[in-house]
Design a protein around this motif. Structure first.
Motif, PDB file in Angstrom:
ATOM      1  N   GLU A  64       0.829  -1.224   0.000  1.00  0.00           N
ATOM      2  CA  GLU A  64       0.000   0.000   0.000  1.00  0.00           C
ATOM      3  C   GLU A  64       0.855   1.262   0.000  1.00  0.00           C
ATOM      4  O   GLU A  64       0.401   2.325  -0.412  1.00  0.00           O
ATOM      5  CB  GLU A  64      -0.933   0.002   1.208  1.00  0.00           C
ATOM      6  CG  GLU A  64      -1.997  -1.073   1.119  1.00  0.00           C
ATOM      7  CD  GLU A  64      -3.396  -0.530   1.310  1.00  0.00           C
ATOM      8  OE1 GLU A  64      -3.739   0.507   0.728  1.00  0.00           O
ATOM      9  OE2 GLU A  64      -4.143  -1.168   2.068  1.00  0.00           O
ATOM     10  N   ILE A  97     -11.506   5.927  -5.390  1.00  0.00           N
ATOM     11  CA  ILE A  97     -10.879   4.769  -4.736  1.00  0.00           C
ATOM     12  C   ILE A  97     -10.152   3.928  -5.791  1.00  0.00           C
ATOM     13  O   ILE A  97      -9.173   3.248  -5.496  1.00  0.00           O
ATOM     14  CB  ILE A  97     -11.925   3.914  -3.969  1.00  0.00           C
ATOM     15  CG1 ILE A  97     -11.225   2.977  -2.988  1.00  0.00           C
ATOM     16  CG2 ILE A  97     -12.838   3.149  -4.913  1.00  0.00           C
ATOM     17  CD1 ILE A  97     -12.164   2.293  -2.002  1.00  0.00           C
ATOM     18  N   HIS A 104      -6.432  10.953  -8.275  1.00  0.00           N
ATOM     19  CA  HIS A 104      -6.988  10.555  -6.985  1.00  0.00           C
ATOM     20  C   HIS A 104      -6.936  11.707  -5.980  1.00  0.00           C
ATOM     21  O   HIS A 104      -7.914  11.979  -5.279  1.00  0.00           O
ATOM     22  CB  HIS A 104      -6.213   9.331  -6.453  1.00  0.00           C
ATOM     23  CG  HIS A 104      -6.433   9.077  -4.999  1.00  0.00           C
ATOM     24  ND1 HIS A 104      -5.568   9.502  -4.018  1.00  0.00           N
ATOM     25  CD2 HIS A 104      -7.457   8.459  -4.344  1.00  0.00           C
ATOM     26  CE1 HIS A 104      -6.040   9.151  -2.834  1.00  0.00           C
ATOM     27  NE2 HIS A 104      -7.172   8.513  -3.007  1.00  0.00           N
ATOM     28  N   ARG A 108     -10.271  13.196  -4.141  1.00  0.00           N
ATOM     29  CA  ARG A 108     -10.423  12.927  -2.704  1.00  0.00           C
ATOM     30  C   ARG A 108     -10.633  14.250  -1.953  1.00  0.00           C
ATOM     31  O   ARG A 108     -11.381  14.323  -0.985  1.00  0.00           O
ATOM     32  CB  ARG A 108      -9.186  12.179  -2.185  1.00  0.00           C
ATOM     33  CG  ARG A 108      -9.298  11.801  -0.712  1.00  0.00           C
ATOM     34  CD  ARG A 108      -8.163  10.908  -0.248  1.00  0.00           C
ATOM     35  NE  ARG A 108      -8.084  10.874   1.190  1.00  0.00           N
ATOM     36  CZ  ARG A 108      -8.137   9.779   1.947  1.00  0.00           C
ATOM     37  NH1 ARG A 108      -8.218   8.602   1.391  1.00  0.00           N
ATOM     38  NH2 ARG A 108      -8.065   9.867   3.254  1.00  0.00           N
ATOM     39  N   ARG A 302      -4.763  -4.786  -5.909  1.00  0.00           N
ATOM     40  CA  ARG A 302      -3.850  -3.902  -6.620  1.00  0.00           C
ATOM     41  C   ARG A 302      -3.355  -4.635  -7.858  1.00  0.00           C
ATOM     42  O   ARG A 302      -3.385  -5.871  -7.914  1.00  0.00           O
ATOM     43  CB  ARG A 302      -2.638  -3.523  -5.740  1.00  0.00           C
ATOM     44  CG  ARG A 302      -2.976  -2.731  -4.484  1.00  0.00           C
ATOM     45  CD  ARG A 302      -3.494  -1.337  -4.806  1.00  0.00           C
ATOM     46  NE  ARG A 302      -3.684  -0.526  -3.601  1.00  0.00           N
ATOM     47  CZ  ARG A 302      -4.848  -0.373  -2.970  1.00  0.00           C
ATOM     48  NH1 ARG A 302      -5.941  -0.973  -3.421  1.00  0.00           N
ATOM     49  NH2 ARG A 302      -4.928   0.389  -1.899  1.00  0.00           N
ATOM     50  N   HIS A 359      -4.871   5.791   0.059  1.00  0.00           N
ATOM     51  CA  HIS A 359      -6.287   5.448  -0.101  1.00  0.00           C
ATOM     52  C   HIS A 359      -6.958   5.138   1.233  1.00  0.00           C
ATOM     53  O   HIS A 359      -8.124   4.718   1.238  1.00  0.00           O
ATOM     54  CB  HIS A 359      -6.456   4.244  -1.029  1.00  0.00           C
ATOM     55  CG  HIS A 359      -6.235   4.579  -2.470  1.00  0.00           C
ATOM     56  ND1 HIS A 359      -7.181   5.210  -3.244  1.00  0.00           N
ATOM     57  CD2 HIS A 359      -5.158   4.395  -3.269  1.00  0.00           C
ATOM     58  CE1 HIS A 359      -6.714   5.381  -4.470  1.00  0.00           C
ATOM     59  NE2 HIS A 359      -5.483   4.886  -4.510  1.00  0.00           N
ATOM     60  N   CYS A 361      -9.159   4.845   4.271  1.00  0.00           N
ATOM     61  CA  CYS A 361     -10.578   5.210   4.250  1.00  0.00           C
ATOM     62  C   CYS A 361     -10.829   6.658   4.670  1.00  0.00           C
ATOM     63  O   CYS A 361     -10.445   7.070   5.773  1.00  0.00           O
ATOM     64  CB  CYS A 361     -11.342   4.278   5.186  1.00  0.00           C
ATOM     65  SG  CYS A 361     -13.086   4.673   5.253  1.00  0.00           S
TER      66      CYS A 361
HETATM   67  C1  HEM Z   1     -11.725   3.580   1.343  1.00  0.00           C
HETATM   68  C2  HEM Z   1     -12.876   0.366   4.762  1.00  0.00           C
HETATM   69  C3  HEM Z   1     -16.460   3.284   6.309  1.00  0.00           C
HETATM   70  C4  HEM Z   1     -15.860   5.952   2.333  1.00  0.00           C
HETATM   71  C5  HEM Z   1     -11.729   2.474   2.133  1.00  0.00           C
HETATM   72  C6  HEM Z   1     -10.788   1.390   2.025  1.00  0.00           C
HETATM   73  C7  HEM Z   1     -11.120   0.487   2.970  1.00  0.00           C
HETATM   74  C8  HEM Z   1     -12.256   0.996   3.696  1.00  0.00           C
HETATM   75  C9  HEM Z   1     -10.445  -0.842   3.235  1.00  0.00           C
HETATM   76  C10 HEM Z   1      -9.680   1.279   0.971  1.00  0.00           C
HETATM   77  C11 HEM Z   1      -8.339   1.602   1.517  1.00  0.00           C
HETATM   78  C12 HEM Z   1      -7.215   1.299   0.582  1.00  0.00           C
HETATM   79  O1  HEM Z   1      -7.400   1.023  -0.626  1.00  0.00           O
HETATM   80  O2  HEM Z   1      -6.101   1.385   1.099  1.00  0.00           O
HETATM   81  C13 HEM Z   1     -13.910   0.910   5.507  1.00  0.00           C
HETATM   82  C14 HEM Z   1     -14.429   0.329   6.730  1.00  0.00           C
HETATM   83  C15 HEM Z   1     -15.431   1.150   7.168  1.00  0.00           C
HETATM   84  C16 HEM Z   1     -15.549   2.240   6.215  1.00  0.00           C
HETATM   85  C17 HEM Z   1     -13.927  -0.950   7.364  1.00  0.00           C
HETATM   86  C18 HEM Z   1     -16.317   1.032   8.385  1.00  0.00           C
HETATM   87  C19 HEM Z   1     -15.993   0.377   9.470  1.00  0.00           C
HETATM   88  C20 HEM Z   1     -16.611   4.273   5.371  1.00  0.00           C
HETATM   89  C21 HEM Z   1     -17.603   5.336   5.423  1.00  0.00           C
HETATM   90  C22 HEM Z   1     -17.443   6.065   4.272  1.00  0.00           C
HETATM   91  C23 HEM Z   1     -16.333   5.478   3.527  1.00  0.00           C
HETATM   92  C24 HEM Z   1     -18.608   5.542   6.548  1.00  0.00           C
HETATM   93  C25 HEM Z   1     -18.214   7.259   3.795  1.00  0.00           C
HETATM   94  C26 HEM Z   1     -19.429   7.551   4.094  1.00  0.00           C
HETATM   95  C27 HEM Z   1     -14.661   5.549   1.751  1.00  0.00           C
HETATM   96  C28 HEM Z   1     -14.078   6.203   0.584  1.00  0.00           C
HETATM   97  C29 HEM Z   1     -12.876   5.534   0.308  1.00  0.00           C
HETATM   98  C30 HEM Z   1     -12.763   4.479   1.297  1.00  0.00           C
HETATM   99  C31 HEM Z   1     -14.655   7.387  -0.167  1.00  0.00           C
HETATM  100  C32 HEM Z   1     -11.861   5.840  -0.790  1.00  0.00           C
HETATM  101  C33 HEM Z   1     -10.640   6.546  -0.227  1.00  0.00           C
HETATM  102  C34 HEM Z   1      -9.528   6.785  -1.243  1.00  0.00           C
HETATM  103  O3  HEM Z   1      -9.422   6.037  -2.208  1.00  0.00           O
HETATM  104  O4  HEM Z   1      -8.787   7.745  -1.060  1.00  0.00           O
HETATM  105  N1  HEM Z   1     -12.619   2.219   3.167  1.00  0.00           N
HETATM  106  N2  HEM Z   1     -14.615   2.042   5.229  1.00  0.00           N
HETATM  107  N3  HEM Z   1     -15.860   4.396   4.222  1.00  0.00           N
HETATM  108  N4  HEM Z   1     -13.845   4.530   2.158  1.00  0.00           N
HETATM  109 FE1  HEM Z   1     -14.154   3.363   3.740  1.00  0.00          FE
END
Ligand code: HEM
Length: 412
Positions: A64, A97, A104, A108, A302, A359, A361
């Motif tokens: 990552e 994402i 990105h 973001r 990836r 990336h 979250c």
């Molecule tokens: C990205 C998990 C809650 C929006 C991610 C990623 C993971 C993740 C694994 C990708 C990270 C990566 O590729 O390194 C989770 C988990 C959550 C959660 C476990 C709850 C326990 C949320 C919530 C939102 C959200 C509540 C929005 C309302 C996003 C967005 C991305 C993302 C927009 C993209 C970030 C990027 O690419 O820069 N999340 N998420 N997530 N998550 Fe979450």
């Protein structure tokens, strides 16, 4: 491909993309074997083709941290093990994402202001009020399904608040998210077509919301914030839609399954549940620990843009890699007694459930807030959730969670 077992010590051939590991809750042992004997493991001819399994905490972080080599971009395959099928049954919605730098970064930036600590503070009263209201409607004298009544309902309410989404229609968010996030559907042409229908319906609905907000005064919700942000210049309409969908899907299954994992997990470790009940100041740490233990997204994918020597394994340009967060979060070299929930675990925050690096979250704070409020409001009511039977689990290697779970409440 059927799941193939061999004796530990012999050459390991596991297909961890086979959904049966997860629906039957049997994934712990094979991942432990892989971490011990072959932490970066090649699967040939698995349910989603050929790919590397990255299973240790250290190797997942390493990959990552190299986004220029290990791409998230949809151009090369995106963020799940499912490859694109170009037969007209897929809708390409560009979302950040599944983009690499520099695109990105700009996109973001359009949504990040909705998740600052001050925004979280602004939303927390509303979230608390809704959570309290819901808990006060739960029956104490008869069993009910925790997943539908609590996890799904609170998660959709939270997203409806975030988007200023029409309240009466909020369950549509759940429905769309379930269709969008189910990568197992790629195995059926019929279901892919059905999925497309739902995604178009979602697109049309959000187009109406966008039209209503674009010429109106700014309001403090995510759609309006995105429309009126400077960085919006970085997005066309399709990208705007794609990113809205990302936020709905990203926030939906994940938060929902953390809330279900909370009930199920604490029931598995009654002495830890009691520790938390006796000491609510442990809630912030317990939130991290529950998210670690549940890991609502089992993997992110990836694709290698160049050859790379990853701890002795030669990754070839074009290879796909599954970063198994679900395994990294049970890595005994980082988390002692990793299969147990320990509510005061000192390093619970080192979990990888939110990913790592550029990336990581963007909604993590909101998810943590919602889960913490749920635990706090349960504590105020001295509410204990007793799980009555093994839950029905999701059949998938991406979303890791529960379809239904019968529970009965009691006071402590
Ligand atoms: C990205 C998990 C809650 C929006 C991610 C990623 C993971 C993740 C694994 C990708 C990270 C990566 O590729 O390194 C989770 C988990 C959550 C959660 C476990 C709850 C326990 C949320 C919530 C939102 C959200 C509540 C929005 C309302 C996003 C967005 C991305 C993302 C927009 C993209 C970030 C990027 O690419 O820069 N999340 N998420 N997530 N998550 Fe979450």
């Amino acid at each position: 491909m059927a799941t193939v077992f061999k004796d530990p010590g012999a050459e390991l051939t596991y297909d961890m993309s086979d959904a049966s590991w997860y629906v039957e809750d049997r994934w712990q042992e094979p991942f432990a074997q892989l971490r011990a004997h072959d932490p970066i493991h090649w699967t040939q001819g698995g349910s989603f083709g050929d790919f590397w399994n990255v299973t240790s905490h250290k190797a997942i972080q390493h990959v990552e941290a190299l986004p220029e080599i290990f791409s998230s971009s949809y151009e090369f395959g995106g963020i799940t093990l499912a490859d694109r099928i170009d037969d007209g049954t897929e809708l390409i919605m560009p979302m950040f994402i599944a983009m690499d730098r520099p695109k990105h970064t700009g996109q973001r930036r359009t949504v990040a202001p909705a998740f600052t600590p001050s925004e979280m503070k602004r939303m927390s009263d509303d979230i608390r009020m809704r959570t309290a209201e819901l808990l006060d409607t739960l029956p104490w004298d008869k069993p009910f399904d925790w997943v539908d009544t609590v996890s799904i309902e609170l998660t959709t309410q939270m997203l409806a608040i975030l988007f200023d989404f029409p309240w009466a229609d909020r369950r549509k968010l759940t429905e769309w998210s379930d269709w969008a996030g189910d990568i197992e559907l790629v195995h059926s042409e019929e279901l892919r077509a059905e999925r497309l229908k739902h995604l178009y319906e979602m697109g049309a609905y959000f187009k109406n919301l966008w039209d209503a907000k674009i010429n109106a005064e700014p309001t403090p919700d995510l759609i309006s914030m995105m429309i009126h942000s400077d960085a919006m210049a970085e997005m066309d309409e399709l990208e705007f839609m794609g990113n809205l969908i990302l936020l709905i899907v990203g926030g939906n299954d994940t938060t929902r399954n953390s809330m279900s994992g909370l009930a199920y997990g604490l029931h598995q470790f009654p002495e830890q549940r009691e520790k938390l009940e006796q000491n609510p100041s442990l809630i912030p740490n317990a939130v991290q620990e529950i998210i670690r233990w549940q890991t609502p997204l089992a993997h992110m994918r990836r694709t290698a843009l160049a050859d790379y020597d990853l701890f002795g394994k030669t990754i070839k340009k074009g290879d796909k890699l599954a970063l198994w967060y679900i395994s990294g979060n049970r890595d005994e070299t980082v988390f002692e007694d990793a299969d147990s929930i320990i509510v005061d675990r000192e390093n619970a925050r080192r979990h990888l459930a939110f990913g790592y690096g550029i990336h990581r979250c963007v909604g993590a704070r909101l998810a943590e807030l919602q889960i913490a409020i749920l635990l706090e409001e349960m504590a105020k009511r001295r509410m204990r959730v007793n799980v009555l039977a093994e839950p029905e689990r999701v059949r998938a290697c991406f979303v890791h969670g529960y379809r239904s779970m019968q529970v009965q409440l009691s006071k402590y």
